[in-house]
Design a protein around this motif. Structure first.
Motif, mmCIF file in Angstrom:
data_model
loop_
_atom_site.group_PDB
_atom_site.id
_atom_site.type_symbol
_atom_site.label_atom_id
_atom_site.label_comp_id
_atom_site.label_asym_id
_atom_site.label_seq_id
_atom_site.Cartn_x
_atom_site.Cartn_y
_atom_site.Cartn_z
ATOM 1 N N ASN A 1 0.837 -1.311 0.209
ATOM 2 C CA ASN A 1 -0.110 0.030 0.046
ATOM 3 C C ASN A 1 0.808 1.407 0.038
ATOM 4 N N HIS A 2 2.185 1.256 0.425
ATOM 5 C CA HIS A 2 3.110 2.208 0.489
ATOM 6 C C HIS A 2 3.843 2.236 -0.812
ATOM 7 N N LYS A 3 3.631 1.510 -1.923
ATOM 8 C CA LYS A 3 4.330 1.477 -3.160
ATOM 9 C C LYS A 3 4.636 2.762 -3.905
ATOM 10 N N SER A 4 3.679 3.518 -3.952
ATOM 11 C CA SER A 4 3.598 4.797 -4.824
ATOM 12 C C SER A 4 4.853 5.645 -3.809
ATOM 13 N N ILE A 31 7.063 4.667 -1.830
ATOM 14 C CA ILE A 31 8.365 4.217 -2.010
ATOM 15 C C ILE A 31 9.153 4.593 -3.511
ATOM 16 N N ILE A 32 8.333 4.464 -4.529
ATOM 17 C CA ILE A 32 8.471 4.621 -5.889
ATOM 18 C C ILE A 32 9.051 6.330 -6.059
ATOM 19 N N GLU A 33 8.322 6.873 -5.249
ATOM 20 C CA GLU A 33 8.585 8.617 -5.125
ATOM 21 C C GLU A 33 9.808 8.653 -4.467
ATOM 22 N N LEU A 34 10.244 8.064 -3.348
ATOM 23 C CA LEU A 34 11.661 8.274 -2.824
ATOM 24 C C LEU A 34 12.692 7.673 -3.646
ATOM 25 N N VAL A 35 12.409 6.783 -4.703
ATOM 26 C CA VAL A 35 13.412 6.258 -5.368
ATOM 27 C C VAL A 35 13.624 7.224 -6.168
ATOM 28 N N GLU A 36 12.487 7.596 -7.088
ATOM 29 C CA GLU A 36 12.709 9.042 -7.811
ATOM 30 C C GLU A 36 13.420 10.099 -7.709
ATOM 31 N N ASN A 37 13.049 10.665 -6.256
ATOM 32 C CA ASN A 37 13.575 11.745 -5.700
ATOM 33 C C ASN A 37 14.944 11.550 -5.620
ATOM 34 N N TYR A 38 15.524 10.324 -4.954
ATOM 35 C CA TYR A 38 16.952 9.773 -5.019
ATOM 36 C C TYR A 38 17.619 10.026 -6.341
ATOM 37 N N ASN A 39 17.086 9.322 -7.408
ATOM 38 C CA ASN A 39 17.590 9.398 -8.579
ATOM 39 C C ASN A 39 17.729 10.965 -9.299
ATOM 40 N N THR A 40 17.132 11.731 -8.785
ATOM 41 C CA THR A 40 17.267 13.117 -8.949
ATOM 42 C C THR A 40 18.385 13.869 -8.130
ATOM 43 N N ASN A 41 18.164 13.858 -6.981
ATOM 44 C CA ASN A 41 18.824 14.402 -6.241
ATOM 45 C C ASN A 41 20.358 13.848 -5.451
ATOM 46 N N LYS A 42 20.357 12.464 -5.601
ATOM 47 C CA LYS A 42 21.351 11.743 -5.043
ATOM 48 C C LYS A 42 21.613 11.889 -3.512
ATOM 49 N N GLU A 43 20.477 12.042 -2.836
ATOM 50 C CA GLU A 43 20.673 12.189 -1.484
ATOM 51 C C GLU A 43 20.104 10.788 -0.773
ATOM 52 N N GLU A 44 21.282 10.143 -0.394
ATOM 53 C CA GLU A 44 21.101 8.714 0.229
ATOM 54 C C GLU A 44 20.505 8.832 1.622
ATOM 55 N N THR A 45 20.843 9.944 2.282
ATOM 56 C CA THR A 45 20.329 9.954 3.704
ATOM 57 C C THR A 45 18.632 10.172 3.709
ATOM 58 N N GLN A 46 18.478 10.884 2.828
ATOM 59 C CA GLN A 46 17.018 11.078 2.504
ATOM 60 C C GLN A 46 16.201 9.788 2.117
ATOM 61 N N LEU A 47 16.500 9.072 1.124
ATOM 62 C CA LEU A 47 16.190 7.771 0.765
ATOM 63 C C LEU A 47 16.018 6.898 1.912
ATOM 64 N N ILE A 48 17.281 6.562 2.611
ATOM 65 C CA ILE A 48 17.335 5.597 3.696
ATOM 66 C C ILE A 48 16.269 5.983 4.764
ATOM 67 N N ASN A 49 16.218 7.180 5.166
ATOM 68 C CA ASN A 49 15.508 7.759 6.373
ATOM 69 C C ASN A 49 13.841 7.608 5.793
ATOM 70 N N GLY A 50 13.438 7.922 4.510
ATOM 71 C CA GLY A 50 12.195 7.689 3.955
ATOM 72 C C GLY A 50 12.048 6.362 4.103
ATOM 73 N N ILE A 51 12.789 5.359 3.494
ATOM 74 C CA ILE A 51 12.202 4.096 3.504
ATOM 75 C C ILE A 51 12.482 3.309 5.039
ATOM 76 N N ARG A 52 13.186 3.840 6.104
ATOM 77 C CA ARG A 52 13.012 3.450 7.225
ATOM 78 C C ARG A 52 11.937 3.933 7.746
ATOM 79 N N ASN A 53 11.313 5.062 7.554
ATOM 80 C CA ASN A 53 10.082 5.383 8.294
ATOM 81 C C ASN A 53 8.925 4.731 7.865
ATOM 82 N N VAL A 54 9.016 4.119 6.515
ATOM 83 C CA VAL A 54 7.872 3.160 6.127
ATOM 84 C C VAL A 54 7.781 1.958 6.971
ATOM 85 N N PHE A 55 9.146 1.246 6.962
ATOM 86 C CA PHE A 55 9.366 -0.016 7.383
ATOM 87 C C PHE A 55 9.141 -0.051 8.903
ATOM 88 N N THR A 56 9.154 1.079 9.638
ATOM 89 C CA THR A 56 9.192 1.078 11.294
ATOM 90 C C THR A 56 7.954 1.653 11.859
#
Length: 279
Positions: A159-162, A164-189
């Protein structure tokens, strides 16, 4: 015959023990047939019709699948059973099951017919998340509320797929690893109750909330009360063995009614989630 399977199935329609007419449809392009065993099946398993307790082949049904490779067979069978039980104009005593490897809830069947949740066709496309259909089938066979709840759990992260995809697309644009990791961690925690809330809020549940309120399962007719009641019931079922040490005298009929009513609610929610993500 390449990629052909035929399995003995317990269908139990109300009018007789066997289907009077053959039922055929497709799942992801694979041909499904349910009804009288094929001549090949009768030839190979002829001993079954000669058992002293049987009446020839008069009380046997099979499901055959053409085209599905072995690795897709189990999911295809479970999907076919789900579609047959929930979308065919046949009354059943018990939920279908494959031999070797049950509950009939008329109120839920009436609900399905009234809401037309599954569009009738002869070629169904169910390419993703077929495991959820298997969990639903277990719930129907065993009248098990936790199996229906596991269907909901199955879709928590999906249900969080969209997001997660948004987080990955943002990373592909800005290359902010910390932002990507924190975003995914927030989903899984997220807490389970938070994941349940997010999923249930994504479904159309006004009718379910009303039903739960009319059954006296919740004290207020709103989403917050409904989700709280649902999660409390889930916890009571999971931890029932631990809580059995307390001597609380409650009439059995009251407990049974509550479990049966929540089971019905959970089945409808499971179906709504399946309709949202699988079809």
């Amino acid at each position: 015959m390449k990629n052909y399977s035929e399995l003995l199935i317990d269908i139990s329609p109300t009018e007789s023990d066997v289907l009077r007419e053959e039922v055929t449809f497709k799942v992801n392009g694979y041909k499904i047939k349910m009804g009288e065993p094929s001549n090949l099946f009768k030839l190979i398993f002829g001993y079954m019709s000669q058992d002293k307790h049987s009446d020839g082949w008069n009380y046997f049904n099979t499901i055959s699948i053409e085209g599905a490779p072995i690795k897709e067979l189990e999911n295809t069978v479970e999907t076919a059973i789900f579609l047959f039980a929930n979308n065919m104009d046949i009354d059943l005593y018990e939920y279908p099951k494959i031999y070797k490897h049950i509950s009939y809830d008329q109120s839920v069947i009436d609900y399905l017919e009234a809401t037309n949740m599954i569009e009738s066709t002869d070629d169904y496309k169910v390419e993703y998340y077929q495991e959820a259909l298997a969990l639903y089938n277990i719930g129907r066979r065993n009248d098990d509320p936790l199996s229906f709840y596991r269907v909901l759990e199955y879709f928590f992260l999906i249900n969080h797929k969209s997001h997660i995809i948004e987080l990955v697309e943002n990373y592909n644009t800005n290359k902010e690893e910390t932002q990507l990791i924190n975003g995914i961690r927030n989903v899984f925690t997220n807490s389970e109750e938070a994941l349940l809330t997010y999923l249930v809020n994504s479904l159309d549940i006004e009718d379910v909330i009303k039903k739960a309120y009319n059954l006296s399962l919740i004290t207020s007719e709103n989403e917050r009360s409904f989700i709280k009641g649902l999660y409390t019931f889930r916890n009571s079922m999971v931890h029932s063995k631990e809580e059995s040490k307390f001597d609380i005298i409650i009439p059995v009929a009251i407990i049974d009614d509550k479990i049966n009513n929540w089971t019905e609610i959970l089945e409808i929610l499971a179906l709504k989630a399946i309709m949202k993500f699988c079809f």
